[in-house]
Design a protein around this motif. Sequence first.
Motif, PDB file in Angstrom:
ATOM      1  N   ILE A 160      87.070 -64.290 -49.163  1.00 26.22           N
ATOM      2  CA  ILE A 160      85.822 -63.592 -49.459  1.00 26.22           C
ATOM      3  C   ILE A 160      84.795 -64.576 -49.998  1.00 26.22           C
ATOM      4  N   GLY A 161      85.163 -65.287 -51.056  1.00 27.25           N
ATOM      5  CA  GLY A 161      84.293 -66.336 -51.564  1.00 27.25           C
ATOM      6  C   GLY A 161      83.095 -65.834 -52.344  1.00 27.25           C
ATOM      7  N   PRO A 162      82.223 -66.774 -52.743  1.00 23.49           N
ATOM      8  CA  PRO A 162      81.094 -66.457 -53.617  1.00 23.49           C
ATOM      9  C   PRO A 162      79.888 -65.977 -52.827  1.00 23.49           C
ATOM     10  N   LYS A 163      78.877 -65.506 -53.540  1.00 29.21           N
ATOM     11  CA  LYS A 163      77.652 -65.011 -52.892  1.00 29.21           C
ATOM     12  C   LYS A 163      76.970 -66.090 -52.060  1.00 29.21           C
ATOM     13  N   TYR A 164      77.126 -67.361 -52.449  1.00 30.93           N
ATOM     14  CA  TYR A 164      76.446 -68.454 -51.745  1.00 30.93           C
ATOM     15  C   TYR A 164      76.847 -68.555 -50.278  1.00 30.93           C
ATOM     16  N   SER A 165      78.116 -68.298 -50.020  1.00 29.21           N
ATOM     17  CA  SER A 165      78.610 -68.458 -48.651  1.00 29.21           C
ATOM     18  C   SER A 165      78.629 -67.158 -47.848  1.00 29.21           C
ATOM     19  N   HIS A 166      78.286 -66.036 -48.483  1.00 31.84           N
ATOM     20  CA  HIS A 166      78.358 -64.759 -47.772  1.00 31.84           C
ATOM     21  C   HIS A 166      77.508 -64.711 -46.491  1.00 31.84           C
ATOM     22  N   PRO A 167      76.262 -65.213 -46.502  1.00 30.11           N
ATOM     23  CA  PRO A 167      75.460 -65.125 -45.277  1.00 30.11           C
ATOM     24  C   PRO A 167      76.083 -65.848 -44.081  1.00 30.11           C
ATOM     25  N   ILE A 168      76.722 -66.998 -44.343  1.00 27.56           N
ATOM     26  CA  ILE A 168      77.307 -67.781 -43.255  1.00 27.56           C
ATOM     27  C   ILE A 168      78.762 -67.409 -43.003  1.00 27.56           C
ATOM     28  N   TYR A 169      79.407 -66.764 -43.992  1.00 29.41           N
ATOM     29  CA  TYR A 169      80.836 -66.497 -43.856  1.00 29.41           C
ATOM     30  C   TYR A 169      81.161 -65.006 -43.903  1.00 29.41           C
ATOM     31  N   ARG A 170      81.197 -64.419 -45.084  1.00 26.15           N
ATOM     32  CA  ARG A 170      81.658 -63.023 -45.201  1.00 26.15           C
ATOM     33  C   ARG A 170      80.739 -62.046 -44.463  1.00 26.15           C
ATOM     34  N   ASP A 171      79.427 -62.318 -44.449  1.00 26.52           N
ATOM     35  CA  ASP A 171      78.493 -61.437 -43.740  1.00 26.52           C
ATOM     36  C   ASP A 171      78.145 -61.970 -42.355  1.00 26.52           C
ATOM     37  N   GLY A 172      78.835 -63.039 -41.934  1.00 24.90           N
ATOM     38  CA  GLY A 172      78.580 -63.637 -40.627  1.00 24.90           C
ATOM     39  C   GLY A 172      79.645 -63.272 -39.606  1.00 24.90           C
ATOM     40  N   THR A 173      79.728 -64.075 -38.552  1.00 22.38           N
ATOM     41  CA  THR A 173      80.675 -63.784 -37.464  1.00 22.38           C
ATOM     42  C   THR A 173      82.123 -63.810 -37.949  1.00 22.38           C
ATOM     43  N   ILE A 174      82.461 -64.800 -38.781  1.00 26.58           N
ATOM     44  CA  ILE A 174      83.833 -64.881 -39.293  1.00 26.58           C
ATOM     45  C   ILE A 174      84.141 -63.671 -40.167  1.00 26.58           C
ATOM     46  N   GLY A 175      83.159 -63.245 -40.937  1.00 27.35           N
ATOM     47  CA  GLY A 175      83.342 -62.067 -41.776  1.00 27.35           C
ATOM     48  C   GLY A 175      83.658 -60.826 -40.960  1.00 27.35           C
ATOM     49  N   GLU A 176      82.994 -60.686 -39.807  1.00 26.86           N
ATOM     50  CA  GLU A 176      83.289 -59.550 -38.925  1.00 26.86           C
ATOM     51  C   GLU A 176      84.741 -59.606 -38.454  1.00 26.86           C
ATOM     52  N   ALA A 177      85.206 -60.814 -38.160  1.00 31.53           N
ATOM     53  CA  ALA A 177      86.607 -60.974 -37.746  1.00 31.53           C
ATOM     54  C   ALA A 177      87.553 -60.623 -38.892  1.00 31.53           C
ATOM     55  N   LYS A 178      87.202 -61.035 -40.104  1.00 28.01           N
ATOM     56  CA  LYS A 178      88.057 -60.736 -41.260  1.00 28.01           C
ATOM     57  C   LYS A 178      88.082 -59.235 -41.556  1.00 28.01           C
ATOM     58  N   LYS A 179      86.955 -58.566 -41.325  1.00 25.82           N
ATOM     59  CA  LYS A 179      86.926 -57.107 -41.509  1.00 25.82           C
ATOM     60  C   LYS A 179      87.849 -56.426 -40.494  1.00 25.82           C
ATOM     61  N   ASP A 180      87.865 -56.963 -39.270  1.00 26.36           N
ATOM     62  CA  ASP A 180      88.772 -56.443 -38.245  1.00 26.36           C
ATOM     63  C   ASP A 180      90.225 -56.683 -38.662  1.00 26.36           C
ATOM     64  N   LEU A 181      90.482 -57.851 -39.212  1.00 28.53           N
ATOM     65  CA  LEU A 181      91.825 -58.187 -39.694  1.00 28.53           C
ATOM     66  C   LEU A 181      92.276 -57.180 -40.750  1.00 28.53           C
ATOM     67  N   GLU A 182      91.381 -56.868 -41.682  1.00 30.68           N
ATOM     68  CA  GLU A 182      91.725 -55.941 -42.759  1.00 30.68           C
ATOM     69  C   GLU A 182      91.927 -54.520 -42.238  1.00 30.68           C
ATOM     70  N   ALA A 183      91.108 -54.120 -41.265  1.00 29.43           N
ATOM     71  CA  ALA A 183      91.267 -52.780 -40.674  1.00 29.43           C
ATOM     72  C   ALA A 183      92.612 -52.666 -39.955  1.00 29.43           C
ATOM     73  N   ARG A 184      92.967 -53.715 -39.229  1.00 25.66           N
ATOM     74  CA  ARG A 184      94.237 -53.683 -38.485  1.00 25.66           C
ATOM     75  C   ARG A 184      95.447 -53.772 -39.412  1.00 25.66           C
ATOM     76  N   ALA A 185      95.246 -54.343 -40.598  1.00 21.85           N
ATOM     77  CA  ALA A 185      96.337 -54.361 -41.583  1.00 21.85           C
ATOM     78  C   ALA A 185      96.782 -52.942 -41.904  1.00 21.85           C
ATOM     79  N   HIS A 186      95.818 -52.018 -41.979  1.00 23.38           N
ATOM     80  CA  HIS A 186      96.154 -50.610 -42.253  1.00 23.38           C
ATOM     81  C   HIS A 186      96.947 -50.012 -41.087  1.00 23.38           C
ATOM     82  N   ASN A 187      96.568 -50.363 -39.850  1.00 25.22           N
ATOM     83  CA  ASN A 187      97.318 -49.889 -38.673  1.00 25.22           C
ATOM     84  C   ASN A 187      98.756 -50.397 -38.701  1.00 25.22           C
ATOM     85  N   ILE A 188      98.891 -51.698 -38.978  1.00 26.51           N
ATOM     86  CA  ILE A 188     100.220 -52.310 -39.010  1.00 26.51           C
ATOM     87  C   ILE A 188     101.054 -51.698 -40.129  1.00 26.51           C
ATOM     88  N   ASP A 189     100.420 -51.502 -41.274  1.00 20.32           N
ATOM     89  CA  ASP A 189     101.104 -50.902 -42.418  1.00 20.32           C
ATOM     90  C   ASP A 189     101.686 -49.542 -42.042  1.00 20.32           C
TER      91      ASP A 189
END
Length: 405
Positions: free
Chosen positions: A236-265
Motif C-alpha cells: 500500500i505504501g505512503p501517500k507520496y507513492s499513491h498516485p503512481i502506485y496504489r491509485d495507478g495501474t499497479i494499484g488496480e492490479a492489487k485491488k483485483d488481487l485482494e478481490a480474488r483473495a475473497h473468492n479463493i478464501d
Amino acid sequence: MAIIKPMIRSNICINSHPLGCAQDTRNQIAYAVAQKAKRGTKTAAEGGYAPKNVLVLGCSTGYGLASRISAAFEYGADTIGVSFEKEATETKAGTPGFYNNMTFDKEAQKAGLKSKTFNMDAFSDECRQAVIDEAKKQGIKFDLIIYSLASPVRTDPDTKVMYRSVIKPIGSTFTGPALDMMTGKIAVQEVKPAEGDDIPNTVKVMGGEDWERWIKQLKEADVLADGVRTLAYSYIGPKYSHPIYRDGTIGEAKKDLEARAHNIDSSLKELNGAAYVSVNKGLVTRSSAVIPIIAQYLGVLFKIMKAKGTHEGCIEQMERLFAERLYTADKKVPVDSENRIRIDDWELDPAIQAEVDKAMPNVTEETVNEYCDMEGLRHDFLMINGFDVPGVDYTKEITKMNEID
C-alpha cells in the motif's frame, strides 16, 4: 577467469555475482535458524504448529525467497519452489535467482529437508501440472502456498495472448523526484497516464487471475491439505507513492488481487482453509528502484526506522509474518477489516510517517545524505544482485559462472 564488478545503468544492475548471491542466501538461512532458537520455534515433527509442505510461486528472490527460507529453516517444512530464471553456463552468468535457488537447494539437502525447484513459467498450465505431478510423486498435500510472482509479462494459458504490465498513474501525469541510489543525484521524472489497454493488461499480469487458477487446479488435483492457507503479497505504501502506485495501474492490479483473495478464501472453506493478502513493507527491489518518488521515500524511511530500531529487510519481515501472523500460539491470523494481514504496520506507524512527512520536503542533492539512508539504499540495491554482501571476497576471480562453492 574474471573479477566481477556491478554493471549499473539508470538504477538497474544488469549483472550478478554468483558467490555474492549464494552468501546472501546463506546469511538469510542463518537468520532463520537463529530465530528458531531465539523464539523456541518447534517444527511439526517436534510437535509444533508449523507447515509441513510448502509451495512457493516466485521463490527465487525478495519476499518469495525469504518466505521459503523461513518455512524450511525455521519451521522445518519441505518445499517446492517455482521461478523462471536465466541459467548460468561456465562462461555466462545467470540471473540472481538462479544462484539463490541453487544455494537454497544445496543448504536444504544438507539440513535434511526435501526441496525441489522448477525453473519454469509459473503462469503456464504446464508448470502447474509439473508441480501437481511432483506432489503426487512425493505423496504430499500442500498446507501453505505462497504466491509471490512479479513479472512484467504474462501469457494467458487459454488464449496464448501475451499481456504486458506498466507502472503508470491514472488520469493525469505524475511528476516526482527520481533519486539515483548510487550517486545521490535527483532528477525530476514525469510519467504519462495510462492509455489504451494499459489498465486491463496490467491487471491481467499483476492481478489475482493466475493465483486463483493455481489454487483451483491444485484443489481439483487433490493436492491441498485440510487447513491449507494461501498468501499473496501486496503493498500500500505512503501517500507520496499513491498516485503512481496504489491509485495507478499497479494499484488496480492489487485491488483485483485482494478481490480474488475473497473468492479463493470461499473456495477453500470446505478444506477448512483460508486465503489472505499480506501487505508488506516497502523495500528496494529491481522494480521499486526505477519508480519515481519511491527511492527517495525509502531512503528517508530507512533512516528513520533504523534510528528507531524497527527497520526490516525481506527475511526479517517474512520471519515475523510466519511467527506473529501465520503460526501464532492461538492459531488465529490477525487481519484488518479487509481480511488483509498487515505486516507493514511498522512502516505505516503514524509516528514514523509523521517523521517522514517532516523530512521529505527537505531532501535535495545537497541534503540527501542528511535525510536519506544512502548507504543503506546502495547496499540493498547491490545486494539484490549479489554485490556488497558481507563475507564475500570480491577480489577473487570467478573461474566458472555456473558454480557457487
